[in-house]
Scaffold this active site. Structure first.
Site, PDB file in Angstrom:
ATOM      1  N   CYS A  22      -2.195  -3.855 -11.486  1.00 56.24           N
ATOM      2  CA  CYS A  22      -1.234  -3.581 -10.407  1.00 56.24           C
ATOM      3  C   CYS A  22      -0.364  -2.353 -10.684  1.00 56.24           C
ATOM      4  CB  CYS A  22      -0.353  -4.798 -10.144  1.00 56.24           C
ATOM      5  SG  CYS A  22      -1.285  -6.165  -9.405  1.00 56.24           S
ATOM      6  N   HIS A  66       2.426   0.356   6.905  1.00 58.15           N
ATOM      7  CA  HIS A  66       1.547   1.492   6.610  1.00 58.15           C
ATOM      8  C   HIS A  66       2.260   2.583   5.805  1.00 58.15           C
ATOM      9  CE1 HIS A  66      -1.066  -0.563   9.413  1.00 58.15           C
ATOM     10  NE2 HIS A  66      -2.058   0.160   8.900  1.00 58.15           N
ATOM     11  N   GLU A 107       2.719 -11.399  -0.837  1.00 57.70           N
ATOM     12  CA  GLU A 107       1.761 -10.321  -1.125  1.00 57.70           C
ATOM     13  C   GLU A 107       0.341 -10.756  -0.815  1.00 57.70           C
ATOM     14  OE1 GLU A 107       1.878  -8.576  -4.983  1.00 57.70           O
ATOM     15  OE2 GLU A 107       3.800  -7.603  -4.596  1.00 57.70           O
TER      16      GLU A 107
END
Length: 118
Positions: A22, A66, A107
């Protein structure tokens, strides 16, 4: 009484202090749940769902959807995203008979964070 509104947004991030995969740029379809606590007003509502939706979209999702979250939040963990959203919404979701109660940021389908302004 608690009013609940759910949202989805897509964003990329990386965790610069993390030691693992990550730490590299990757994306999620996040789920955001905003909860407002209060008592119904003369119209029988704690808060109008449309008002809640518009506030969340304008104050949070317009920035996050986005986006590369690192451009907004230096370490965009689920915890820090939750705090950032809380700070954007808390004053706007405080009225005579209601207040922001909780923000959830997911998430993935199985991994998320709950923040209540601690």
């Amino acid at each position: 009484m608690i009013i609940i509104k759910e949202f989805d947004f897509d964003a990329a991030h990386y965790l610069p202090e993390y030691n693992g995969k990550c730490e590299r740029l990757h994306g999620h379809t996040y789920k955001l749940v905003v909860k407002v606590e209060g008592t119904p007003d003369h119209e029988g509502m704690v808060i109008d769902f449309i008002k809640l939706k518009n506030l969340v979209k304008q104050e949070a999702l317009a920035h996050l959807d986005h986006a590369c979250l690192n451009d907004i939040i230096p370490v965009p963990s689920a915890e820090n995203i939750s705090i950032w959203i809380w700070q954007k919404l808390e004053k706007l979701l405080t009225g005579d008979h209601y207040r922001l109660y909780e923000v959830e940021v997911w998430e993935t389908r199985t991994s998320g964070c709950v923040y209540r302004g601690e």
